[in-house]
Design a protein around this motif. Structure first.
Motif, PDB file in Angstrom:
ATOM      1  N   ILE A  26     -50.511  50.647 121.212  1.00 52.74           N
ATOM      2  CA  ILE A  26     -51.035  51.176 122.367  1.00 52.74           C
ATOM      3  C   ILE A  26     -52.312  51.794 122.240  1.00 52.74           C
ATOM      4  N   ASP A  27     -52.590  52.516 121.136  1.00 54.53           N
ATOM      5  CA  ASP A  27     -53.704  53.361 120.588  1.00 54.53           C
ATOM      6  C   ASP A  27     -54.845  52.194 120.489  1.00 54.53           C
ATOM      7  N   ARG A  28     -54.385  51.305 119.630  1.00 56.92           N
ATOM      8  CA  ARG A  28     -55.476  50.160 119.394  1.00 56.92           C
ATOM      9  C   ARG A  28     -56.035  49.538 120.640  1.00 56.92           C
ATOM     10  N   TRP A  29     -55.002  49.324 121.651  1.00 56.46           N
ATOM     11  CA  TRP A  29     -55.628  48.590 122.919  1.00 56.46           C
ATOM     12  C   TRP A  29     -56.216  49.545 123.842  1.00 56.46           C
ATOM     13  N   LEU A  67     -66.186  42.612 116.694  1.00 54.32           N
ATOM     14  CA  LEU A  67     -65.521  43.760 115.942  1.00 54.32           C
ATOM     15  C   LEU A  67     -64.528  44.431 116.729  1.00 54.32           C
ATOM     16  N   ALA A  68     -64.671  44.682 118.012  1.00 61.05           N
ATOM     17  CA  ALA A  68     -63.804  45.378 118.574  1.00 61.05           C
ATOM     18  C   ALA A  68     -62.413  44.797 118.747  1.00 61.05           C
ATOM     19  N   GLY A  69     -62.045  43.727 118.856  1.00 66.31           N
ATOM     20  CA  GLY A  69     -60.932  42.930 118.986  1.00 66.31           C
ATOM     21  C   GLY A  69     -60.377  42.683 120.128  1.00 66.31           C
ATOM     22  N   THR A  70     -59.180  42.414 120.240  1.00 67.98           N
ATOM     23  CA  THR A  70     -58.637  41.910 121.770  1.00 67.98           C
ATOM     24  C   THR A  70     -58.602  43.205 122.663  1.00 67.98           C
ATOM     25  N   THR A  71     -58.693  42.849 123.725  1.00 71.24           N
ATOM     26  CA  THR A  71     -58.439  43.899 124.845  1.00 71.24           C
ATOM     27  C   THR A  71     -56.942  43.283 125.653  1.00 71.24           C
ATOM     28  N   ASP A  72     -56.404  42.230 125.269  1.00 74.39           N
ATOM     29  CA  ASP A  72     -55.446  41.456 125.741  1.00 74.39           C
ATOM     30  C   ASP A  72     -54.234  42.346 125.552  1.00 74.39           C
ATOM     31  N   ALA A  73     -53.310  43.084 126.616  1.00 69.14           N
ATOM     32  CA  ALA A  73     -52.397  43.872 126.342  1.00 69.14           C
ATOM     33  C   ALA A  73     -51.198  43.126 125.832  1.00 69.14           C
ATOM     34  N   GLU A  75     -51.087  40.184 124.129  1.00 75.13           N
ATOM     35  CA  GLU A  75     -51.291  39.832 122.819  1.00 75.13           C
ATOM     36  C   GLU A  75     -51.000  41.077 121.736  1.00 75.13           C
ATOM     37  N   GLN A  76     -51.796  42.249 122.158  1.00 77.06           N
ATOM     38  CA  GLN A  76     -51.290  43.572 121.362  1.00 77.06           C
ATOM     39  C   GLN A  76     -49.852  43.866 121.348  1.00 77.06           C
ATOM     40  N   PHE A  77     -49.054  43.714 122.432  1.00 77.29           N
ATOM     41  CA  PHE A  77     -47.882  43.722 122.647  1.00 77.29           C
ATOM     42  C   PHE A  77     -46.968  43.034 121.900  1.00 77.29           C
ATOM     43  N   ALA A  78     -47.382  41.789 121.766  1.00 71.42           N
ATOM     44  CA  ALA A  78     -46.668  40.721 121.008  1.00 71.42           C
ATOM     45  C   ALA A  78     -46.651  41.081 119.263  1.00 71.42           C
TER      46      ALA A  78
END
Length: 86
Positions: A26-29, A67-73, A75-78
């Motif tokens: 959650i923090d990364r997202w 560099l920032a990475g994905t903002t897809d929740a 994808e992060q949750f997976a």
């Protein structure tokens, strides 16, 4: 009895680690979303610049987004590990 307590302790540790992992996701997202908002504002501001400046800014925006990475929740949750996966 000792084995049961050991199993309970392992389950509790897995839940704690899984919760920490979920909060890290959650923090990364959240951080990635803030960065994306910042970069979107820059892109909007760039429309008022000369074509040369705009091209340079757009190139830097591509690099910054990579560099920032994905903002897809989703994808992060997976990437989150449940207690059973630990």
């Amino acid at each position: 009895e000792e084995e049961r307590r050991a199993q309970e302790r392992l389950r509790a540790e897995a839940r704690k680690a899984s919760r920490a992992d979920l909060l890290a996701v959650i923090d990364r997202w959240t951080r990635a979303r803030h960065i994306e908002t910042f970069l979107r504002e820059i892109a909007e501001s760039a429309t008022c610049r000369s074509p040369e400046e705009r091209t340079a800014i757009e190139g830097r925006l591509v690099e910054a987004r990579a560099l920032a990475g994905t903002t897809d929740a989703l994808e992060q949750f997976a990437g989150w590990r449940t207690p059973d996966q630990l």
